[in-house]
Enzyme design. Structure first.
Site, PDB file in Angstrom:
ATOM      1  N   ASP A  79       2.963  -4.630   7.973  1.00 53.96           N
ATOM      2  CA  ASP A  79       1.795  -3.803   7.862  1.00 53.96           C
ATOM      3  C   ASP A  79       0.592  -4.682   7.948  1.00 53.96           C
ATOM      4  O   ASP A  79       0.205  -5.631   6.916  1.00 53.96           O
ATOM      5  CB  ASP A  79       1.775  -3.052   6.307  1.00 53.96           C
ATOM      6  CG  ASP A  79       0.499  -2.369   6.236  1.00 53.96           C
ATOM      7  OD1 ASP A  79      -0.570  -2.483   7.052  1.00 53.96           O
ATOM      8  OD2 ASP A  79       0.427  -1.711   5.159  1.00 53.96           O
ATOM      9  N   GLN A 122      -4.530  -5.212   6.438  1.00 57.08           N
ATOM     10  CA  GLN A 122      -5.656  -6.013   6.034  1.00 57.08           C
ATOM     11  C   GLN A 122      -5.714  -7.551   6.678  1.00 57.08           C
ATOM     12  O   GLN A 122      -6.616  -8.400   6.457  1.00 57.08           O
ATOM     13  CB  GLN A 122      -5.253  -6.351   4.538  1.00 57.08           C
ATOM     14  CG  GLN A 122      -5.464  -5.083   3.583  1.00 57.08           C
ATOM     15  CD  GLN A 122      -6.925  -4.703   3.473  1.00 57.08           C
ATOM     16  OE1 GLN A 122      -7.836  -5.406   3.481  1.00 57.08           O
ATOM     17  NE2 GLN A 122      -7.182  -3.536   3.383  1.00 57.08           N
ATOM     18  N   HIS A 134       0.961  -1.094  -0.030  1.00 56.10           N
ATOM     19  CA  HIS A 134      -0.198   0.013   0.127  1.00 56.10           C
ATOM     20  C   HIS A 134       1.005   1.427   0.188  1.00 56.10           C
ATOM     21  O   HIS A 134       2.023   1.086   0.521  1.00 56.10           O
ATOM     22  CB  HIS A 134      -0.719  -0.009   1.276  1.00 56.10           C
ATOM     23  CG  HIS A 134      -1.781   0.842   1.486  1.00 56.10           C
ATOM     24  ND1 HIS A 134      -1.802   2.273   1.716  1.00 56.10           N
ATOM     25  CD2 HIS A 134      -3.278   0.955   1.245  1.00 56.10           C
ATOM     26  CE1 HIS A 134      -2.715   2.993   1.789  1.00 56.10           C
ATOM     27  NE2 HIS A 134      -3.601   2.272   1.483  1.00 56.10           N
ATOM     28  N   CYS A 140      -4.707   2.302  -3.837  1.00 51.82           N
ATOM     29  CA  CYS A 140      -3.526   2.821  -3.304  1.00 51.82           C
ATOM     30  C   CYS A 140      -2.206   1.747  -3.354  1.00 51.82           C
ATOM     31  O   CYS A 140      -1.338   1.717  -2.499  1.00 51.82           O
ATOM     32  CB  CYS A 140      -3.746   3.184  -1.480  1.00 51.82           C
ATOM     33  SG  CYS A 140      -4.914   4.233  -1.332  1.00 51.82           S
ATOM     34  N   LYS A 184     -10.587  -1.094   9.963  1.00 50.07           N
ATOM     35  CA  LYS A 184     -10.954  -2.295   9.298  1.00 50.07           C
ATOM     36  C   LYS A 184     -11.317  -3.467   9.729  1.00 50.07           C
ATOM     37  O   LYS A 184     -11.540  -4.599   9.302  1.00 50.07           O
ATOM     38  CB  LYS A 184      -9.799  -2.365   8.364  1.00 50.07           C
ATOM     39  CG  LYS A 184      -9.379  -1.263   7.431  1.00 50.07           C
ATOM     40  CD  LYS A 184      -8.155  -1.535   6.629  1.00 50.07           C
ATOM     41  CE  LYS A 184      -8.043  -0.098   5.583  1.00 50.07           C
ATOM     42  NZ  LYS A 184      -6.743  -0.088   4.944  1.00 50.07           N
TER      43      LYS A 184
HETATM   44  C1  LIG Z   1      -5.703   0.469   4.808  1.00 50.43           C
HETATM   45  C2  LIG Z   1      -4.237   0.299   4.651  1.00 50.43           C
HETATM   46  C3  LIG Z   1      -3.493   0.987   5.141  1.00 50.43           C
HETATM   47  C4  LIG Z   1      -3.593   2.399   5.572  1.00 50.43           C
HETATM   48  O1  LIG Z   1      -4.472   2.326   6.590  1.00 50.43           O
HETATM   49  P1  LIG Z   1      -4.897   3.715   7.378  1.00 50.43           P
HETATM   50  O2  LIG Z   1      -6.268   3.440   8.180  1.00 50.43           O
HETATM   51  O3  LIG Z   1      -5.468   4.494   6.096  1.00 50.43           O
HETATM   52  O4  LIG Z   1      -3.876   4.490   7.993  1.00 50.43           O
HETATM   53  C5  LIG Z   1      -2.084   0.425   4.839  1.00 50.43           C
HETATM   54  N1  LIG Z   1      -1.885  -0.674   4.498  1.00 50.43           N
HETATM   55  C6  LIG Z   1      -2.706  -1.710   3.951  1.00 50.43           C
HETATM   56  C7  LIG Z   1      -2.428  -3.066   3.508  1.00 50.43           C
HETATM   57  C8  LIG Z   1      -3.915  -1.160   4.094  1.00 50.43           C
HETATM   58  O5  LIG Z   1      -4.793  -1.841   3.526  1.00 50.43           O
END
Ligand SMILES: *Cc1c(COP(=O)(O)O)cnc(C)c1O
Length: 404
Positions: free
Chosen positions: A198, A201, A121, A362, A224
């Site tokens: 990260d 997801q 992302h 993104c 999320k």
């Molecule tokens: C949504 C997402 C982000 C960013 O999350 P925010 O809530 O906008 O800070 C980063 N990495 C991944 C894989 C995402 O799906």
């Protein structure tokens, strides 16, 4: 088995109509919907215990502080962190990643290398690029293959004693691919690199065990995973959080302030400057309780069923191609139809009440790899149903006929 209709009743928005049609919400990868218990908990906080935390001796301040710290411990147990002070409240994944890259600005030197993956992302690309610009370190990228899987031989070949940080998402937001992070963490540690995962997801679908993974940092967002927006967590190993300098200066993060010198507070407060999103932090704990009450085993079973059904039904459509065909996948289907712009399909099916995401999600480098402007992404949650997928498939067929 889950009683899906009973679960759906927990989410008031799911019984709404959009454009005159029952809402089919398949944009869970962008943000999940919120159960009533989470919505209520926000109001309850403001109605009953609203006060600033960690400051007042008065009763409300103590109640608010206790609720905030209980939530931290809840999340500590949820991700199996060793200490609660390794769990930092943030405003989301982006904030967590920037906290870490900011800290590494005082550690990296010219010639050092940072490895990111081609599945990231933008939130997990841009801060590292900025860090490399600032420090003279070099950014290296793990390539992917046609299935959307990272090429592990290439990753192994990139690792060296120059590698200081490796960062990768647990699950790709654009394709749904689950990355072999445990292997990657072990390999990165073998050359002495720190690893940031990260997990944005991943947390809606599974319970990460940060001690078992042995990652150095794990960042995720609350919104999320059924929690409020503007909430998130950065897990960091104690030794790393002690090593990194604070991200922001201000109240709450200090021990003593004089104009000559300021000493910083102990973990976790060193990284939590200013008044935080108190209600959000508390209610993130409510969301975690809710998900655990449903049970991640049940969540995964339902989502696997949805993924399998959606993949099978969508592939009935001639000229439809799915991106991200690797074996290990979360409940995300990213697709296109030959000769039709994803945006056009997205707009038509929106008129039919179906919410999907269209665009680059993104993750422009992934779209560049496949030489496409974007995809249509349907991302499913445990509260979605097989019937909803059938409605989407029929709508996509209809859109295809209209557009070709
Ligand atoms: C949504 C997402 C982000 C960013 O999350 P925010 O809530 O906008 O800070 C980063 N990495 C991944 C894989 C995402 O799906």
């Amino acid at each position: 088995m889950l009683d899906i209709q009973k679960i759906r009743a927990d989410f008031p928005i799911l019984s709404e109509k959009v454009n005159g049609k029952p809402l089919v919400y398949f944009d869970n990868g962008a943000t999940s919907q919120k159960p009533q218990i989470v919505i209520d908990a926000i109001a309850t906080y403001y109605q009953e215990i609203n006060a600033n935390i960690h400051r007042g001796v008065h009763t409300l301040s103590q109640l608010a502080t206790d609720a905030y710290e209980i939530s931290r411990v809840k999340i500590q147990h949820h991700i199996n962190a060793k200490f609660s002070h390794e769990v930092l409240f943030t405003s989301g994944t982006t904030h967590g990643i920037n906290l870490v890259t900011n800290g590494f600005a005082s550690i990296l030197k010219p010639g050092d290398e940072v490895i990111v993956s081609s599945l990231e992302h933008h939130s997990n690309i841009v801060p590292w690029q900025m860090l490399c610009e600032k420090t003279g370190a070099t950014l290296k990228v793990i390539p992917m293959d046609e299935n959307g899987e990272l090429i592990m031989n290439a990753f192994d070949a990139l690792l060296s004693e120059k590698t200081k940080v490796v960062t990768v998402n647990h699950i790709s937001n654009a394709l749904g691919i689950i990355n072999p992070i445990k292997y990657m963490i072990e390999k990165a540690h073998a050359v002495g690199a720190a690893v940031l995962i990260d997990g944005a997801q991943a947390v809606p679908h599974l319970k990460p065990d940060v001690q078992d993974l042995d990652c150095d940092f794990y960042a995720f967002s609350g919104h999320k995973m059924c929690g409020p927006t503007g909430t998130g967590i950065l897990y960091g190993k104690e030794e790393w959080l002690n090593k990194l300098p604070p991200y922001q200066g201000g109240g709450e993060m200090i021990k003593e302030v004089t104009f000559e010198k300021t000493t910083y507070a102990d973990l976790p407060h060193k990284f939590e400057a200013g008044t935080p999103n108190i209600a959000g932090g508390i209610v993130l704990g409510t969301a975690v309780d809710y998900l655990n009450h449903i049970g991640f085993h049940n969540i995964q079973k339902q989502e696997e069923k949805l993924l399998e059904h959606a993949t099978k039904r969508l592939l009935e459509i001639e000229g439809l191609k799915i991106y991200g065909t690797g074996k290990n996948k979360a409940s995300v289907v990213s697709f296109n139809i030959d000769g039709i712009h994803p945006y056009d399909i997205g707009s038509i099916i929106d008129k039919l009440g179906i919410a999907v995401r269209t665009g680059h999600h993104c993750a422009q480098p992934i779209m560049n790899f496949f030489c496409i402007p974007g995809t249509i992404r349907a991302s499913f949650s445990f509260y979605n149903t097989i019937e909803e997928i059938d409605i989407m498939v029929e709508a996509v067929k209809k859109a295809k006929t209209m557009l070709s």
